[in-house]
Write a protein that holds these residues in place. Structure first.
Motif, mmCIF file in Angstrom:
data_model
loop_
_atom_site.group_PDB
_atom_site.id
_atom_site.type_symbol
_atom_site.label_atom_id
_atom_site.label_comp_id
_atom_site.label_asym_id
_atom_site.label_seq_id
_atom_site.Cartn_x
_atom_site.Cartn_y
_atom_site.Cartn_z
ATOM 1 N N ASN A 114 2.366 5.390 -15.457
ATOM 2 C CA ASN A 114 1.639 5.489 -14.306
ATOM 3 C C ASN A 114 0.982 5.103 -13.962
ATOM 4 O O ASN A 114 1.263 5.307 -12.646
ATOM 5 C CB ASN A 114 -0.046 6.232 -14.936
ATOM 6 N N PHE A 115 1.562 4.053 -14.414
ATOM 7 C CA PHE A 115 1.374 2.257 -13.660
ATOM 8 C C PHE A 115 2.102 2.213 -12.407
ATOM 9 O O PHE A 115 2.062 1.424 -11.627
ATOM 10 C CB PHE A 115 1.387 1.392 -14.475
ATOM 11 N N ASN A 116 3.488 2.558 -13.119
ATOM 12 C CA ASN A 116 4.574 2.401 -11.898
ATOM 13 C C ASN A 116 4.744 3.219 -10.500
ATOM 14 O O ASN A 116 4.949 3.200 -9.950
ATOM 15 C CB ASN A 116 6.005 2.881 -12.178
ATOM 16 N N VAL A 117 3.757 4.991 -11.056
ATOM 17 C CA VAL A 117 3.607 6.020 -9.922
ATOM 18 C C VAL A 117 2.384 4.795 -8.701
ATOM 19 O O VAL A 117 2.435 4.776 -7.713
ATOM 20 C CB VAL A 117 2.962 6.564 -10.531
ATOM 21 N N LEU A 118 1.678 3.866 -10.102
ATOM 22 C CA LEU A 118 0.529 3.018 -9.104
ATOM 23 C C LEU A 118 1.274 2.176 -7.513
ATOM 24 O O LEU A 118 0.576 2.111 -7.009
ATOM 25 C CB LEU A 118 -0.760 3.274 -9.642
ATOM 26 N N PHE A 119 2.104 1.705 -8.540
ATOM 27 C CA PHE A 119 2.411 0.400 -7.908
ATOM 28 C C PHE A 119 3.666 0.751 -6.306
ATOM 29 O O PHE A 119 3.245 0.193 -5.966
ATOM 30 C CB PHE A 119 3.318 -0.242 -8.784
ATOM 31 N N ASP A 120 4.286 2.072 -6.943
ATOM 32 C CA ASP A 120 5.097 2.462 -5.644
ATOM 33 C C ASP A 120 4.093 2.833 -4.806
ATOM 34 O O ASP A 120 3.808 2.734 -2.837
ATOM 35 C CB ASP A 120 5.206 3.692 -6.115
ATOM 36 N N THR A 121 3.406 3.842 -5.024
ATOM 37 C CA THR A 121 1.813 4.043 -4.243
ATOM 38 C C THR A 121 1.314 2.977 -3.282
ATOM 39 O O THR A 121 1.163 2.971 -2.045
ATOM 40 C CB THR A 121 0.724 4.453 -4.275
ATOM 41 N N ALA A 122 1.148 1.736 -4.373
ATOM 42 C CA ALA A 122 0.649 0.369 -3.549
ATOM 43 C C ALA A 122 0.877 -0.230 -2.418
ATOM 44 O O ALA A 122 1.109 -0.584 -1.260
ATOM 45 C CB ALA A 122 -0.489 -0.632 -5.013
ATOM 46 N N THR A 123 2.688 0.102 -2.684
ATOM 47 C CA THR A 123 3.856 -1.033 -2.309
ATOM 48 C C THR A 123 3.537 -0.042 -0.928
ATOM 49 O O THR A 123 3.978 -0.779 0.370
ATOM 50 C CB THR A 123 5.249 -1.223 -3.283
#
Ligand code: B12
Length: 301
Positions: free
Chosen positions: A235-244
């Motif tokens: 989940n964290f990595n998906v959040l990071f992709d959205t943020a980026t």
């Protein structure tokens, strides 16, 4: 309690004449607003910044809503921790607030106060609780009280510039720890960001929505406990992709982020403590706002 004070109230609080106070205001040493009727109105954070910068004391702190004795004792680093622990374990709110405000007025940075005084005291409280030397109610009371101390620090720092870059953050689903995220908010405000903590136990989905709706330039995530490591990483990595994709940097920190977990996570920067975050946040300055998702995975500042 009002955040605004008259020159007369502030003069009494500092222990100077009203005319001296008005002179300082007119010289721009203390920023003030004028009411419709032309009266000067001073905000608490501006007054405290002045006292801090000019090395002044406080003769009557109660007049501007601060605990008695604030600004009268010059705090010594080592004893401040011991005194703060004593105030926290015994539930002495006024003393706890006074110690932290004294450190702030004496010029200690908010990040240093959090990292070098408050966090070590809570580590000690955790040890005392584990050894049975502190009752559960004392630990819980200390957390409640510390929340109010951080609120006081937030009042002292002020809300930051209205047009400052936006930072939001909090803790994730399953993580009930509130102190570090609330401290992060104050540290970032002190560093010139328009920072707002979204709170604790936030589902990943809602954080993604917050990025899409509000377009922050920075999101901080505090991680003290993780329920399910695998799901957390995914989940964290998906959040990071959205943020980026929205040009938002992700800063992470917290006790649960072991070296192993960090290996699998994507983020902009990891910070061991709030001083590291402050240094990072002061260094990056967004040039233009990113209103729509960008296709490149690069963070744009
Ligand atoms: C307060 C507290 C609680 C409170 C929190 C209340 C609240 N409103 O926040 C409550 C009651 C919820 C709680 C519950 C529990 N707790 Co507890 N808790 C603590 C305690 C005493 C303090 C934590 C804290 O807030 N410290 C203050 C913050 C500011 O300090 P910090 O976390 O170190 O953060 C610093 C850095 O990590 C970093 N940082 C942190 N986040 C971020 C984020 C960013 C962006 C950045 C840049 C930096 C950064 O900067 C901070 C400042 O320097 C710790 C003791 C300890 N050693 O930490 C135990 C502790 C974490 N808890 C512990 C335990 C065992 C529990 C419980 C299991 C107890 C129980 N049997 O019910 C539950 C589990 C809850 C859960 N669902 O996970 C253990 C964990 C042991 C382990 N490693 O597994 C500890 C270590 C106590 C101990 N000595 O045994 N706890």
């Amino acid at each position: 309690m009002s955040q605004f004070f008259s020159p007369k109230e502030v003069a009494l609080a500092i222990g100077v004449s009203e005319s001296s106070l008005k002179r300082w205001v007119d010289k721009g040493l203390i920023p003030a607003e004028k009411t419709g009727g032309g009266h000067r109105r001073l905000q608490l954070d501006a007054v405290l910044r002045f006292i801090r910068d000019e090395g002044k004391g406080l003769a009557n702190p109660e007049i501007i809503g601060l605990p008695a004795e604030t600004g009268k004792i010059v705090p010594a680093g080592e004893s401040a921790q011991a005194e703060f622990l004593q105030a926290m374990s015994s539930g002495n709110e006024a003393t706890a607030k006074r110690i932290i405000l004294d450190l702030f007025i004496s010029g200690m940075s908010v990040a240093n106060i959090c990292d070098l005084v408050i966090a070590p005291v809570f580590e000690r409280i955790g040890d005392l609780w584990r050894c049975g030397d502190l009752e559960v109610y004392q630990e819980r009371r200390a957390c409640e009280l510390c929340g109010r101390v951080i609120h006081e620090l937030r009042r002292a720092v002020g809300s930051g510039p209205d047009d400052g870059p936006l930072a939001i953050g909090g803790t994730l689903d399953g993580d009930p720890y509130t102190l570090a995220t609330n401290m992060s908010e104050v540290v970032l405000r002190d560093a010139g960001w328009r920072a707002t903590s979204l709170g604790h136990m936030l589902p990943f989905d809602t954080l993604r929505k917050a990025i899409e709706n509000d377009h922050p330039h920075l999101m901080w995530i505090s991680v003290t406990t993780i329920r399910d490591t695998e799901r957390f990483i995914a989940n964290f990595n998906v959040l990071f992709d959205t943020a980026t994709s929205f040009g938002c940097a992700i800063i992470v920190g917290g006790q649960a982020l072991t070296a192993d977990i960090r290996q699998s996570l994507r983020y902009t920067t990891f910070c061991d403590n709030l001083r590291h975050m402050e240094a990072f946040a002061r260094t990056i300055r967004p040039r233009d706002r990113v209103a729509t998702p960008i296709t490149s995975p690069e963070v744009k500042f």
